[in-house]
Design an enzyme around this catalytic site. Structure first.
Site, short mmCIF file in Angstrom:
data_model
loop_
_atom_site.label_atom_id
_atom_site.label_comp_id
_atom_site.label_asym_id
_atom_site.label_seq_id
_atom_site.Cartn_x
_atom_site.Cartn_y
_atom_site.Cartn_z
N CYS A 108 65.34 67.94 37.18
CA CYS A 108 64.88 67.74 35.78
C CYS A 108 63.68 68.69 35.30
O CYS A 108 63.54 68.80 34.19
CB CYS A 108 64.70 66.33 35.39
SG CYS A 108 66.29 65.33 35.72
N HIS A 242 60.35 65.49 29.14
CA HIS A 242 61.77 65.33 29.76
C HIS A 242 62.32 63.91 28.96
O HIS A 242 61.68 62.89 29.20
CB HIS A 242 61.75 65.10 31.26
CG HIS A 242 62.89 64.78 31.61
ND1 HIS A 242 64.20 65.50 31.14
CD2 HIS A 242 63.20 63.99 32.70
CE1 HIS A 242 65.06 65.07 31.98
NE2 HIS A 242 64.62 64.21 32.84
N ASN A 272 70.07 61.67 29.23
CA ASN A 272 69.28 62.62 30.16
C ASN A 272 70.12 63.73 30.69
O ASN A 272 70.83 63.55 31.45
CB ASN A 272 68.71 61.85 31.29
CG ASN A 272 67.76 62.50 32.40
OD1 ASN A 272 67.83 63.74 32.24
ND2 ASN A 272 67.37 61.85 33.33
N1 COA Z 1 74.24 47.39 31.98
C1 COA Z 1 73.74 45.89 32.20
N2 COA Z 1 73.05 45.53 33.37
C2 COA Z 1 72.53 46.54 34.03
C3 COA Z 1 72.71 47.86 33.77
C4 COA Z 1 73.68 48.16 32.84
N3 COA Z 1 73.92 49.30 32.36
N4 COA Z 1 72.20 48.70 34.63
C5 COA Z 1 71.25 47.75 35.46
N5 COA Z 1 71.79 46.51 35.38
C6 COA Z 1 71.13 45.11 35.78
C7 COA Z 1 70.82 45.34 37.03
O1 COA Z 1 71.99 45.20 37.96
C8 COA Z 1 69.83 44.15 37.19
O2 COA Z 1 70.60 43.05 37.39
P1 COA Z 1 70.00 41.88 38.29
O3 COA Z 1 68.58 41.54 37.53
O4 COA Z 1 70.87 40.76 38.18
O5 COA Z 1 69.95 42.43 39.72
C9 COA Z 1 69.22 44.12 35.77
O6 COA Z 1 70.01 44.91 34.98
C10 COA Z 1 67.74 44.96 35.65
O7 COA Z 1 67.74 46.07 36.56
P2 COA Z 1 66.42 46.92 36.55
O8 COA Z 1 66.94 48.06 37.66
O9 COA Z 1 65.21 46.02 37.22
O10 COA Z 1 66.18 47.25 35.33
P3 COA Z 1 65.10 48.12 34.72
O11 COA Z 1 64.39 47.31 33.59
O12 COA Z 1 64.30 48.93 35.89
O13 COA Z 1 65.87 49.34 33.89
C11 COA Z 1 66.42 51.69 34.26
C12 COA Z 1 66.69 50.23 34.80
C13 COA Z 1 67.33 52.61 35.25
C14 COA Z 1 66.90 51.80 32.82
C15 COA Z 1 64.86 51.96 34.65
O14 COA Z 1 64.62 51.73 35.89
C16 COA Z 1 64.93 53.54 34.22
O15 COA Z 1 64.89 54.06 33.22
N6 COA Z 1 64.16 54.06 35.34
C17 COA Z 1 63.89 55.63 35.28
C18 COA Z 1 65.44 56.21 35.60
C19 COA Z 1 65.26 57.81 35.19
O16 COA Z 1 64.58 58.24 34.44
N7 COA Z 1 66.22 58.44 35.89
C20 COA Z 1 66.12 59.93 35.88
C21 COA Z 1 64.92 60.54 36.72
S1 COA Z 1 64.86 62.28 36.26
#
Ligand code: COA
Length: 317
Positions: A108, A242, A272
């Protein structure tokens, strides 16, 4: 270096959060709350090369140039249907350019990485007019059974034309080996001699780790380019980050204590789009008339690697 033209292209199909509710155990509320994304444009029958060519043509038109005027095409891409030839070569054929071209993969961060290469070429005098094209289809890297990744991405192409100028005030690029936080493994052709185990694994991500690394590294990069250019944070017209997650953008904005309007967002409607996200935003804002000549813009990106990149430019159009 200065930017003299911008362009972009999006796939036709809009995938909303409520449509995702039909195929995954997810909800519009979860996606909105955790990411700020409401919908994304994703590739169906289009080819990425056609979106890329469209973005390139728009950027050339905007710069008042034709494909033949370009000395170099740098294409930023993570995956497309060819490992070789490069996407740059394929697009060159579509737009009628006749210049050297190659693809880079800085995930990215690819757009700002490409700007840094263009800046060096222009400074050396080796090339005069460079087309930077970022064309990405991250929706082909994720598993559509994995709700934690597939809801995040969209496909797009964004392009800029750059030429010699004094508008690039500071630029920084970094890379740190962190394969475990974000990767996509592809299976290569077997040979009679391969004995190691190999796998074809869709995108794997430690979302929390990416989140933390993205915020801390982007803050460090932005501070770095502000200090390198001697520009105060309040003098910057827009911080174009980004577009991965509104919470990441907000955390960075709060750190710099800047008003929300200085941190534009379009991740809500596109998701994204990897390295295409910043040139898409530049094109969208430029065509809406958001920029004036001399406006100071900070561009900042992060991605798999872990790569990060930021620069401070003045708008030249
Ligand atoms: N819908 C519903 N629940 C979801 C889900 C979805 N689409 N995706 C994950 N969950 C659940 C998980 O399974 C987890 O459940 P559990 O607590 O029962 O295990 C819960 O939601 C929390 O997951 P978690 O990963 O801790 O959530 P988070 O607050 O960290 O948010 C992201 C997840 C991915 C949105 C966040 O971490 C993020 O944006 N990270 C950066 C990712 C990024 O930018 N990537 C590209 C880089 S270029």
């Amino acid at each position: 270096m200065k930017i003299i033209g911008t362009g972009r292209a999006h796939p036709a199909f809009t995938l909303t959060n409520s449509m995702l509710e039909d195929i995954l155990d997810t909800s519009n509320e979860w996606i909105m709350e955790r990411t700020g994304i409401t919908q994304r444009q994703i590739i169906t029958d289009e080819k990425l090369e056609d979106l890329a060519a469209e973005a390139a043509r728009q950027a050339l038109d905007d710069a008042g140039l034709t494909a033949k005027d370009i000395d170099l095409l740098i294409c930023s891409n993570v995956v497309n249907e060819y490992a070789t030839p490069s996407l740059g070569c394929v697009v060159e054929g579509l737009i009628g350019a006749e210049c050297p071209t190659y693809d880079i993969n800085a995930a990215c961060s690819g757009f700002v990485y490409a700007l840094s290469m263009a800046e060096a070429y222009l400074r050396s005098g080796m090339f005069r007019r460079i087309l930077i094209l970022c064309a990405e289809e991250p929706t082909r890297m994720v598993s559509w059974q994995d709700r934690s990744t597939c809801v995040l991405f969209g496909d797009a192409a964004g392009a800029v034309v750059v030429t010699a100028g004094d508008e690039m005030k500071a630029i920084r690029i970094t890379a740190t080996p962190k394969r475990d936080v974000l990767r996509y493994e592809r299976m290569l052709q077997p040979t009679p001699y391969i004995t190691k185990s190999e796998s074809d694994v869709p995108l794997v991500m430690n979302g929390r780790e990416v989140f933390k690394t993205a915020v801390t590294s982007s803050i460090a990069d932005v501070k770095g380019v502000l200090s390198d250019s001697g520009v105060d944070k309040d003098e910057v017209k827009y911080y174009i980050l980004h577009q991965a997650n509104v919470r990441i953008i907000e955390a960075i904005r709060e750190h710099f204590k800047q008003p929300a309007e200085k941190f534009p967002r379009n991740v809500d409607k596109y998701g994204n789009t990897s390295s295409a996200s910043i040139p898409v935003m530049l094109d969208e804002m430029s065509r809406k008339g958001c920029f004036k000549r001399g406006d100071k813009l900070v561009l900042s990106a992060f991605g798999a690697g872990f790569t990060t990149a930021a620069c401070l430019i003045e708008w030249a159009k």
